[in-house]
Design an enzyme around this catalytic site. Structure first.
Site, mmCIF file in Angstrom:
data_model
loop_
_atom_site.group_PDB
_atom_site.id
_atom_site.type_symbol
_atom_site.label_atom_id
_atom_site.label_comp_id
_atom_site.label_asym_id
_atom_site.label_seq_id
_atom_site.Cartn_x
_atom_site.Cartn_y
_atom_site.Cartn_z
ATOM 1 N N THR A 1 -12.250 -11.646 -6.679
ATOM 2 C CA THR A 1 -13.678 -11.519 -6.019
ATOM 3 C C THR A 1 -13.937 -12.751 -5.448
ATOM 4 O OG1 THR A 1 -15.919 -11.184 -6.567
ATOM 5 C CG2 THR A 1 -14.663 -12.227 -8.116
ATOM 6 N N HIS A 2 -14.906 -12.792 -4.691
ATOM 7 C CA HIS A 2 -15.675 -13.947 -3.951
ATOM 8 C C HIS A 2 -17.072 -14.119 -4.278
ATOM 9 C CE1 HIS A 2 -12.847 -11.720 -1.206
ATOM 10 N NE2 HIS A 2 -12.153 -13.045 -0.930
ATOM 11 N N LYS B 1 0.882 -1.185 -0.190
ATOM 12 C CA LYS B 1 0.107 -0.077 0.104
ATOM 13 C C LYS B 1 1.008 1.196 0.200
ATOM 14 C CE LYS B 1 -4.181 -2.057 1.887
ATOM 15 N NZ LYS B 1 -3.624 -3.259 1.842
ATOM 16 N N ARG C 1 -4.910 -6.174 -10.921
ATOM 17 C CA ARG C 1 -5.991 -6.697 -10.311
ATOM 18 C C ARG C 1 -7.086 -5.951 -10.169
ATOM 19 N NH1 ARG C 1 -4.456 -6.276 -4.607
ATOM 20 N NH2 ARG C 1 -3.132 -7.972 -4.509
ATOM 21 N N ARG D 1 -11.325 -3.784 10.640
ATOM 22 C CA ARG D 1 -11.865 -3.338 9.378
ATOM 23 C C ARG D 1 -12.729 -4.406 8.508
ATOM 24 N NH1 ARG D 1 -7.739 -0.911 5.121
ATOM 25 N NH2 ARG D 1 -8.286 -2.968 4.012
ATOM 26 N N ARG D 2 -11.970 -5.526 8.478
ATOM 27 C CA ARG D 2 -12.523 -6.587 7.799
ATOM 28 C C ARG D 2 -13.855 -7.526 8.650
ATOM 29 N NH1 ARG D 2 -8.762 -7.258 4.235
ATOM 30 N NH2 ARG D 2 -10.564 -6.197 2.999
ATOM 31 N N LYS E 1 -13.858 -4.987 -6.782
ATOM 32 C CA LYS E 1 -14.859 -4.082 -6.498
ATOM 33 C C LYS E 1 -14.638 -2.823 -5.930
ATOM 34 C CE LYS E 1 -18.699 -7.528 -6.133
ATOM 35 N NZ LYS E 1 -19.668 -7.742 -5.250
ATOM 36 N N GLN F 1 -10.677 -0.327 -9.319
ATOM 37 C CA GLN F 1 -11.780 -0.746 -8.516
ATOM 38 C C GLN F 1 -12.827 -0.388 -9.547
ATOM 39 O OE1 GLN F 1 -10.233 2.431 -6.002
ATOM 40 N NE2 GLN F 1 -9.952 1.152 -4.122
ATOM 41 N N ASP G 1 -1.532 -1.960 -4.384
ATOM 42 C CA ASP G 1 -3.046 -2.065 -3.934
ATOM 43 C C ASP G 1 -3.484 -0.725 -4.383
ATOM 44 O OD1 ASP G 1 -2.965 -4.763 -2.725
ATOM 45 O OD2 ASP G 1 -2.964 -4.179 -0.587
ATOM 46 N N MET G 2 -4.919 -0.752 -4.250
ATOM 47 C CA MET G 2 -5.440 0.625 -4.395
ATOM 48 C C MET G 2 -5.929 1.135 -3.208
ATOM 49 S SD MET G 2 -5.492 3.308 -6.467
ATOM 50 C CE MET G 2 -5.268 2.776 -8.175
HETATM 51 P P1 FDA Z 1 -19.023 -9.339 -2.334
HETATM 52 O O1 FDA Z 1 -18.627 -8.232 -1.421
HETATM 53 O O2 FDA Z 1 -20.421 -9.233 -2.773
HETATM 54 O O3 FDA Z 1 -18.631 -10.649 -1.606
HETATM 55 C C1 FDA Z 1 -18.999 -11.777 -1.972
HETATM 56 C C2 FDA Z 1 -19.324 -12.652 -0.702
HETATM 57 O O4 FDA Z 1 -18.084 -13.014 -0.396
HETATM 58 C C3 FDA Z 1 -19.986 -12.277 0.286
HETATM 59 O O5 FDA Z 1 -21.552 -12.620 0.391
HETATM 60 C C4 FDA Z 1 -19.378 -12.771 1.528
HETATM 61 O O6 FDA Z 1 -19.825 -14.208 1.623
HETATM 62 C C5 FDA Z 1 -17.942 -13.044 0.950
HETATM 63 N N1 FDA Z 1 -16.834 -11.930 1.491
HETATM 64 C C6 FDA Z 1 -16.594 -10.964 0.929
HETATM 65 N N2 FDA Z 1 -15.804 -10.251 1.468
HETATM 66 C C7 FDA Z 1 -15.619 -10.760 2.747
HETATM 67 C C8 FDA Z 1 -14.828 -10.652 3.927
HETATM 68 N N3 FDA Z 1 -13.917 -9.431 4.063
HETATM 69 N N4 FDA Z 1 -14.878 -11.501 4.982
HETATM 70 C C9 FDA Z 1 -16.110 -12.384 4.832
HETATM 71 N N5 FDA Z 1 -16.475 -12.863 3.841
HETATM 72 C C10 FDA Z 1 -16.483 -12.063 2.724
HETATM 73 N N6 FDA Z 1 -10.205 -3.467 -2.453
HETATM 74 C C11 FDA Z 1 -9.406 -2.370 -2.769
HETATM 75 O O7 FDA Z 1 -10.189 -1.245 -2.353
HETATM 76 N N7 FDA Z 1 -8.184 -2.260 -2.919
HETATM 77 C C12 FDA Z 1 -7.512 -3.329 -2.893
HETATM 78 O O8 FDA Z 1 -6.273 -3.237 -3.352
HETATM 79 C C13 FDA Z 1 -8.033 -4.647 -2.863
HETATM 80 N N8 FDA Z 1 -7.324 -5.966 -2.964
HETATM 81 C C14 FDA Z 1 -8.052 -6.911 -3.037
HETATM 82 C C15 FDA Z 1 -7.409 -7.993 -3.201
HETATM 83 C C16 FDA Z 1 -7.905 -9.292 -3.216
HETATM 84 C C17 FDA Z 1 -7.318 -10.641 -3.450
HETATM 85 C C18 FDA Z 1 -9.339 -9.561 -2.931
HETATM 86 C C19 FDA Z 1 -10.245 -10.798 -3.094
HETATM 87 C C20 FDA Z 1 -10.129 -8.114 -2.665
HETATM 88 C C21 FDA Z 1 -9.544 -7.037 -2.718
HETATM 89 N N9 FDA Z 1 -9.897 -5.712 -2.256
HETATM 90 C C22 FDA Z 1 -9.391 -4.571 -2.452
HETATM 91 C C23 FDA Z 1 -11.328 -5.743 -1.911
HETATM 92 C C24 FDA Z 1 -12.592 -5.766 -2.749
HETATM 93 O O9 FDA Z 1 -12.435 -4.421 -3.315
HETATM 94 C C25 FDA Z 1 -13.790 -6.056 -2.158
HETATM 95 O O10 FDA Z 1 -14.148 -4.941 -1.303
HETATM 96 C C26 FDA Z 1 -13.965 -7.443 -1.446
HETATM 97 O O11 FDA Z 1 -13.348 -8.542 -2.208
HETATM 98 C C27 FDA Z 1 -15.323 -7.829 -1.573
HETATM 99 O O12 FDA Z 1 -16.111 -7.836 -2.733
HETATM 100 P P2 FDA Z 1 -16.252 -9.044 -3.672
HETATM 101 O O13 FDA Z 1 -16.161 -9.071 -4.992
HETATM 102 O O14 FDA Z 1 -15.871 -10.404 -2.926
HETATM 103 O O15 FDA Z 1 -18.042 -9.447 -3.453
#
Ligand code: FDA
Length: 300
Positions: A218-219, A91, A176, A280-281, A179, A155, A125-126
């Protein structure tokens, strides 16, 4: 999101640290590098790649930024010594972006150079939208100085990202796509989840089309579905993309994606700043915090 879950998340800042540690253990590899290395080793054995994140952001002193850079150098050395399939994610605010841009550029460049010496890669990271322009500028400068072992994050929730993609494509960037996690004003970021997902898919399509290497972070199973559709339609080689997920999140979906033959990289955070990261998480996903507290009471 239930009221109980929201309440639990709201009270997190006053929850005793040991309890937060217990709850967040699944998201964080520990406070020391050796623990993180063990986690990465296990992930590698299971077939997943990793990226190590030294926890911390927004330093107030350049000395702290130097200490962060030192921690990353040690991580890169350990990755090399243990022959792990793992890169690092940094970061820029932890490397002094808000204090001194030139210092931040030099410090990041030194890290990227060290990574190149060890045949490794640095992902930037962003962070929140006050950092977007500076982060992309710094990435462009590194590329202009001839560094190819560096990538950036875009993002999908930001209104500006479609233009950013166009302005980066001539670099064949390693991106990368996620969202976006920070709370942003409506004029800056889409607030509607369906629009964010549309934006994600549109950007992914354009990045792939434009020759970028994409880490699909993404998840969200809807986005995994769309990404797999794009990969199939374009007959993309495995070497052109990877999926990425956070440690401890959506293990089931991670296994499904890996079983389908895609490469999967797990983001592994560790370090002394584990507490701030955990809060935060857990605030992000109150359902999990609520779940854990419920099970604690149930056990009693
Ligand atoms: P969504 O938020 O809809 O989540 C889908 C499902 O996944 C949820 O229903 C939940 O069950 C589960 N889930 C998601 N996040 C969870 C969590 N933290 N704890 C538990 N369960 C969770 N953002 C950013 O602004 N800058 C960055 O550099 C990064 N880097 C980054 C790296 C990687 C490897 C990942 C996977 C994510 C990031 N992010 C990030 C975070 C990203 O922007 C986003 O906020 C989260 O991944 C959650 O979004 P999803 O796409 O998973 O969808």
């Amino acid at each position: 999101m239930g009221l109980f879950d929201r309440l639990v998340a709201g009270f997190l800042p006053v929850v005793p640290k040991p309890l937060v540690r217990m709850v967040s253990a699944r998201y964080i590899a520990g406070d020391k590098l050796d623990r993180a290395v063990e986690v990465v080793k296990k992930l590698n054995l299971s077939g997943a790649l990793s990226t190590l994140d030294v926890l911390g952001e927004h330093v107030d002193r350049l000395d702290d930024a130097k200490a962060t850079a030192g921690a990353y150098r040690r991580a890169l050395e350990e990755i090399d010594a243990k022959k792990l399939d793992c890169n690092v994610s940094v970061k820029l605010t932890a490397l002094g972006l808000k204090l001194d841009k030139e210092f931040c550029l030099e410090t990041t460049e030194a890290l990227v150079r060290e990574a190149a010496r060890l045949k490794n890669f640095v992902r930037i990271d962003m962070e929140d939208s006050s950092c977007t322009t500076d982060t992309l500028d710094l990435y462009r400068k590194l590329r202009a100085r001839g560094h190819d072992n560096v990538g950036v994050v875009l993002q999908a929730y930001l209104r500006r990202t479609a233009e950013d993609v166009e302005s980066l494509l001539d670099l064949s960037p390693n991106v990368r796509l996620c969202k976006g996690i920070y709370v942003e004003a409506r004029r800056i970021a889409f607030q509607d989840g369906a629009i964010v997902n549309r934006s994600f898919v549109t950007l992914l399509d354009r990045l792939v089309d434009g020759g970028a290497y994409v880490g699909v972070a993404t998840h969200d199973e809807r986005l995994v579905f769309e990404a797999e559709r794009i990969v199939r339609k374009r007959k993309l080689l495995r070497s052109r993309y990877e999926f990425q997920m956070l440690l401890g999140v959506e293990r089931g979906l991670r296994d499904i994606v890996m079983a389908s033959g895609h490469r999967m990289r797990i983001y592994v955070p560790f370090g002394a700043a584990w507490y701030e990261y955990s809060v935060r998480r857990l605030k992000e996903n109150p359902a999990i915090a609520g779940h854990v507290v419920r099970s604690l009471f149930a056990r009693r």
